[in-house]
Motif scaffolding. Structure first.
Motif, PDB file in Angstrom:
ATOM      1  N   TYR A  10      -4.707 -52.204  79.817  1.00 38.51           N
ATOM      2  CA  TYR A  10      -5.654 -51.528  78.926  1.00 38.51           C
ATOM      3  C   TYR A  10      -7.090 -51.784  79.368  1.00 38.51           C
ATOM      4  O   TYR A  10      -7.911 -50.867  79.395  1.00 38.51           O
ATOM      5  CB  TYR A  10      -5.444 -51.997  77.495  1.00 38.51           C
ATOM      6  CG  TYR A  10      -6.514 -51.519  76.559  1.00 38.51           C
ATOM      7  CD1 TYR A  10      -6.515 -50.211  76.081  1.00 38.51           C
ATOM      8  CD2 TYR A  10      -7.558 -52.365  76.173  1.00 38.51           C
ATOM      9  CE1 TYR A  10      -7.518 -49.755  75.236  1.00 38.51           C
ATOM     10  CE2 TYR A  10      -8.568 -51.920  75.328  1.00 38.51           C
ATOM     11  CZ  TYR A  10      -8.541 -50.609  74.868  1.00 38.51           C
ATOM     12  OH  TYR A  10      -9.531 -50.159  74.038  1.00 38.51           O
ATOM     13  N   GLU A  22     -13.881 -43.263  73.069  1.00 38.31           N
ATOM     14  CA  GLU A  22     -13.477 -44.498  72.389  1.00 38.31           C
ATOM     15  C   GLU A  22     -12.271 -44.262  71.489  1.00 38.31           C
ATOM     16  O   GLU A  22     -11.399 -45.129  71.365  1.00 38.31           O
ATOM     17  CB  GLU A  22     -14.652 -45.050  71.578  1.00 38.31           C
ATOM     18  CG  GLU A  22     -15.837 -45.490  72.429  1.00 38.31           C
ATOM     19  CD  GLU A  22     -15.448 -46.592  73.390  1.00 38.31           C
ATOM     20  OE1 GLU A  22     -14.621 -47.450  73.010  1.00 38.31           O
ATOM     21  OE2 GLU A  22     -15.958 -46.599  74.525  1.00 38.31           O
ATOM     22  N   ALA A  80      -9.568 -48.800  80.370  1.00 43.83           N
ATOM     23  CA  ALA A  80     -10.783 -48.564  79.583  1.00 43.83           C
ATOM     24  C   ALA A  80     -12.031 -48.695  80.449  1.00 43.83           C
ATOM     25  O   ALA A  80     -12.979 -47.904  80.336  1.00 43.83           O
ATOM     26  CB  ALA A  80     -10.839 -49.540  78.415  1.00 43.83           C
ATOM     27  N   LEU A 121      -9.377 -44.265  73.759  1.00 42.92           N
ATOM     28  CA  LEU A 121      -9.046 -45.628  74.163  1.00 42.92           C
ATOM     29  C   LEU A 121      -8.416 -46.416  73.016  1.00 42.92           C
ATOM     30  O   LEU A 121      -7.521 -47.245  73.230  1.00 42.92           O
ATOM     31  CB  LEU A 121     -10.297 -46.349  74.673  1.00 42.92           C
ATOM     32  CG  LEU A 121     -10.891 -45.801  75.984  1.00 42.92           C
ATOM     33  CD1 LEU A 121     -12.169 -46.551  76.343  1.00 42.92           C
ATOM     34  CD2 LEU A 121      -9.875 -45.914  77.122  1.00 42.92           C
TER      35      LEU A 121
END
Length: 513
Positions: free
Chosen positions: A46, A174, A50, A177
């Protein structure tokens, strides 16, 4: 609360405390490792994703701002040049290149062409619109417009003509994500649950035979019954453990049976001398009434019976001690042991004892047990060859061709089983490999010999041929020879000699030359 009550309560709590099983420990360990690995992989994945997304968007937006500055620095553009146009223009180029929102400001910062959505205009933006130098910019890191968040940069057109605001929305990134983070957490949770189920299944599969083996051991401990079925399937470590445990139970059962037979045989053999001893002791009460000749005979009988009983008890002790001997195994030369035995026999019997040696007679074994076996053979030869018609010969030679060849020719001594520990009766000399030949010990005499029907039983415990029952002895000497030979990877043998007499002996696995 008293100290005793505290101790009692502690013992009760310790008994109530669940004992972790191997299956549970294996499952928890498997889940813990899977959880740690999955969480680390999820976090790292992750974080890397990101970071790549954020850096990529920032890079694209920075390129848009750089292109805008170069555009306004090269040509003196006016706010009208950034108006929407069907034929395309700078505004369309900015929007297409970076998914950006464009808003045009006039002199003093008034909005000439509002973006979609409209961007807030601050004092710094108004000052930038009045700037004389083209390409001057002011950057706003995070601006909230409605429910969305934007990064905004205002670039001056120069000469006080106004400015152009470009903005890039990053709240949707965002959100994306955040959704990726949630899916990663769900994936990690699913992996952990799956690892737990798989670990439980694998632990159950791997420990099933161990649980069965533990149950068998507990049954043996609880019941004392050694004939319990033991799981021995598989070729892995658990299967090997099961087979070893099964062989151990067989050996224990055999040892228990040997002890039972030894006690029964010993009780049977002790009954006769003890009965005779009790009879003679009862006569001692009337010794004053007996004539002198009967008194002497009675005392001689008591002495002889006491001597026979002592010999029997000593041999029983030797046989029982040999079954659990702690004598260390070391390299010994059977020829040296035979010389010592021969010297002792010459002193005790006055007979001529000749030792003949051929080859290297070094073996690995218990010196005391081997010497006792040779001594029993020599004593047996001296006892039955009382006439002393010839010397007692002790032959110690490497290689079993001579003794075993005659043995096979005249007939073996029955099934002697597999070589085992000192106390295990029987034992057949295995076929020696290239690295280890057998060493044989033969004791030759010219006594009356043994009949064929007795030849196969002379190494049994307490067995005595009918012709020898009148002679002193317990019938345990040759059984000790048999046990010693079996403990050293060999076997006893006996056969009649041409011209009269008997050859008895045993073989021992030798040391590689």
């Amino acid at each position: 609360m008293s100290a005793r009550a505290v101790r009692v309560l502690s013992r009760l709590l310790s008994r109530l405390r669940p004992v972790p099983s191997l299956r549970a420990t294996f499952t928890v360990s498997f889940v813990a490792v899977a959880c740690v690995v999955t969480v680390l992989v999820g976090i790292l994945s992750y974080s890397a994703a990101a970071r790549l997304v954020r850096v990529d968007e920032q890079t694209v937006f920075a390129e848009v701002v750089r292109d805008l500055r170069e555009l306004v620095e090269q040509d003196p553009l006016r706010p009208e040049d950034f108006a929407p146009s069907d034929s395309g223009g700078p505004r369309d180029d900015l929007i297409r290149s970076g998914r950006t929102d464009v808003q045009v400001l006039g002199p003093h910062g008034e909005i000439l062409d509002e973006g979609a959505p409209g961007l807030p205009v601050r004092d710094a933006d108004r000052r930038t619109a009045d700037a004389a130098l083209a390409g001057v910019l002011v950057e706003h890191g995070e601006v909230e417009v409605g429910d969305d968040r934007y990064r905004v940069v205002t670039v001056a057109l120069g000469g006080g003509r106004g400015a152009v605001q470009v903005a890039q929305e990053f709240s949707d990134t965002e959100d994306l994500l955040r959704e990726l983070q949630q899916r990663t957490l769900l994936f990690v949770s699913g992996v952990v649950v799956s690892a737990g189920l798989f670990g439980w299944w694998l632990a159950r599969r791997q420990t099933r035979r161990l649980v069965q083996l533990a149950g068998a051991a507990e049954d043996v401990a609880r019941t004392g019954h050694l004939g319990i079925q033991v799981p021995v399937a598989g070729r892995d470590e658990v299967g090997r453990l099961g087979r070893s445990f099964d062989r151990m139970l067989v050996r224990l059962a055999q040892s228990e049976e040997d002890q039972r037979r030894l006690v029964q045989d010993a009780g049977h053999e002790l009954r006769t001398p003890l009965t005779s001893l009790r009879t003679n002791i009862s006569l001692l009460r009337r010794i004053d009434e007996l004539p002198p000749r009967m008194r002497e005979e009675l005392v001689d009988d008591l002495s002889q019976e006491a001597l026979e009983l002592t010999d029997l008890v000593n041999e029983l002790v030797d046989l029982a001690a040999g079954q659990s001997s702690t004598e260390p195994v070391q390299r010994v030369r059977l020829a040296d042991l035979a010389d010592d035995v021969a010297a002792t026999a010459r002193r005790r019997t006055g007979r001529e004892v000749v030792v003949r040696v051929a080859g290297d007679t070094t073996v690995e074994g218990r010196a005391g047990a081997l010497q006792r076996a040779i001594s029993n053979l020599v004593e047996n030869a001296a006892k039955f060859d009382r006439g002393g018609s010839g010397a007692i010969e002790v032959v110690v030679a490497r290689g079993a061709a001579g003794a075993l060849g005659e043995l096979r020719e005249l007939g073996a001594l029955g099934d002697l089983g597999e070589p085992g520990d000192f106390g295990e009766p029987g034992g057949r000399p295995g076929e020696p490999g290239d690295d280890a030949e057998v060493v044989r010990v033969e004791v030759l005499d010219r006594g009356p010999g043994v009949r064929d029907c007795d030849l196969e039983r002379i190494f049994d415990r307490f067995y005595r041929a009918p012709d020898a029952r009148s002679l002193p002895g317990s019938g345990l000497g040759l059984s000790i020879v048999r046990a010693v030979a079996a403990a050293h990877g060999g076997a006893p043998f006996a056969f009649r000699r041409e011209g009269g007499g008997l050859a008895t002996g045993f073989t021992v696995r030798g040391v590689a030359e």
